[in-house]
Scaffold this motif. Sequence first.
Motif, PDB file in Angstrom:
ATOM      1  N   ASP A  77       4.698  11.060   1.991  1.00  0.00           N
ATOM      2  CA  ASP A  77       4.310   9.788   1.375  1.00  0.00           C
ATOM      3  C   ASP A  77       5.276   8.698   1.813  1.00  0.00           C
ATOM      4  O   ASP A  77       6.472   8.936   1.966  1.00  0.00           O
ATOM      5  N   ASP A  78       4.735   7.490   1.978  1.00  0.00           N
ATOM      6  CA  ASP A  78       5.527   6.349   2.397  1.00  0.00           C
ATOM      7  C   ASP A  78       4.912   5.097   1.795  1.00  0.00           C
ATOM      8  O   ASP A  78       3.863   5.159   1.157  1.00  0.00           O
ATOM      9  N   TYR A  98       0.837  -1.194   0.000  1.00  0.00           N
ATOM     10  CA  TYR A  98       0.000   0.000   0.000  1.00  0.00           C
ATOM     11  C   TYR A  98       0.869   1.238   0.000  1.00  0.00           C
ATOM     12  O   TYR A  98       2.040   1.191   0.388  1.00  0.00           O
ATOM     13  N   ALA A  99       0.303   2.320  -0.454  1.00  0.00           N
ATOM     14  CA  ALA A  99       0.917   3.641  -0.307  1.00  0.00           C
ATOM     15  C   ALA A  99       0.247   4.309   0.895  1.00  0.00           C
ATOM     16  O   ALA A  99      -0.930   4.073   1.167  1.00  0.00           O
ATOM     17  N   ASP A 109      -3.013   7.352  -9.614  1.00  0.00           N
ATOM     18  CA  ASP A 109      -4.412   7.778  -9.710  1.00  0.00           C
ATOM     19  C   ASP A 109      -4.829   8.615  -8.499  1.00  0.00           C
ATOM     20  O   ASP A 109      -5.602   9.564  -8.624  1.00  0.00           O
ATOM     21  N   ARG A 110      -4.353   8.260  -7.342  1.00  0.00           N
ATOM     22  CA  ARG A 110      -4.751   8.945  -6.109  1.00  0.00           C
ATOM     23  C   ARG A 110      -4.048  10.287  -5.930  1.00  0.00           C
ATOM     24  O   ARG A 110      -4.534  11.151  -5.208  1.00  0.00           O
ATOM     25  N   ASP A 111      -2.918  10.479  -6.590  1.00  0.00           N
ATOM     26  CA  ASP A 111      -2.159  11.723  -6.430  1.00  0.00           C
ATOM     27  C   ASP A 111      -2.995  12.951  -6.780  1.00  0.00           C
ATOM     28  O   ASP A 111      -2.977  13.946  -6.041  1.00  0.00           O
ATOM     29  N   LEU A 127      -3.949  13.831   8.757  1.00  0.00           N
ATOM     30  CA  LEU A 127      -4.837  12.918   8.053  1.00  0.00           C
ATOM     31  C   LEU A 127      -3.993  11.838   7.397  1.00  0.00           C
ATOM     32  O   LEU A 127      -3.034  12.139   6.685  1.00  0.00           O
ATOM     33  N   THR A 128      -4.329  10.569   7.655  1.00  0.00           N
ATOM     34  CA  THR A 128      -3.614   9.448   7.049  1.00  0.00           C
ATOM     35  C   THR A 128      -4.532   8.739   6.063  1.00  0.00           C
ATOM     36  O   THR A 128      -5.654   8.373   6.411  1.00  0.00           O
ATOM     37  N   LEU A 129      -4.026   8.567   4.848  1.00  0.00           N
ATOM     38  CA  LEU A 129      -4.747   7.856   3.789  1.00  0.00           C
ATOM     39  C   LEU A 129      -3.916   6.649   3.379  1.00  0.00           C
ATOM     40  O   LEU A 129      -2.708   6.769   3.155  1.00  0.00           O
ATOM     41  N   LEU A 130      -4.545   5.487   3.289  1.00  0.00           N
ATOM     42  CA  LEU A 130      -3.905   4.267   2.797  1.00  0.00           C
ATOM     43  C   LEU A 130      -4.635   3.817   1.541  1.00  0.00           C
ATOM     44  O   LEU A 130      -5.871   3.829   1.503  1.00  0.00           O
ATOM     45  N   TYR A 131      -3.878   3.415   0.516  1.00  0.00           N
ATOM     46  CA  TYR A 131      -4.485   2.967  -0.730  1.00  0.00           C
ATOM     47  C   TYR A 131      -3.501   2.028  -1.426  1.00  0.00           C
ATOM     48  O   TYR A 131      -2.288   2.100  -1.191  1.00  0.00           O
ATOM     49  N   PRO A 132      -4.001   1.114  -2.254  1.00  0.00           N
ATOM     50  CA  PRO A 132      -3.120   0.150  -2.914  1.00  0.00           C
ATOM     51  C   PRO A 132      -1.974   0.846  -3.656  1.00  0.00           C
ATOM     52  O   PRO A 132      -2.180   1.845  -4.349  1.00  0.00           O
TER      53      PRO A 132
END
Length: 146
Positions: free
Chosen positions: A139-140, A40-41, A114-116, A103-108
């Motif tokens: 980002d991590d 995940y990103a 696409d999420r950028d 705010l923390t967002l996790l996504y594949p």
Amino acid sequence: MRLTKGRALAVGGALAGMLAGGPAAYATLQGAEGGRGTPYAETRLYFGTERPDGGPAVTDEQFMDFIDRKVTPAFPEGLTLHQGVGQWRDSTGTIERERSYELTLLYPAGQADDRDARIEAIRDAYEKEFAQDSVGRADDTARVDF
């Protein structure tokens, strides 16, 4: 905290030891075998609440309304929000403190490109709506198991 681009970089610099090396790190993580979870990103956004023009600070109600209108539609899968206190040194050497949100967002990991655009739209919207100089971003990569 009025986060200018330089201040956002200073905040992000404190996290530099934890951050991965960008797209190459995503590719490495995606190819990694073993270990628990899926690649995940992870994106963390840092929102200050004080206005540079001295106007009233962003309230909890205003911030949660912003989350409901701008963040949740872009990331309906979920998010994590922490309230805290941000700190930075201004150009005169004074330490400034303010109420802030992380705010923390996790996504594949494969969806990072696409999420950028969604993430940048959130940052731009907050800066415009609440007269902020910047919203910090870090980002991590992670292996995630739900």
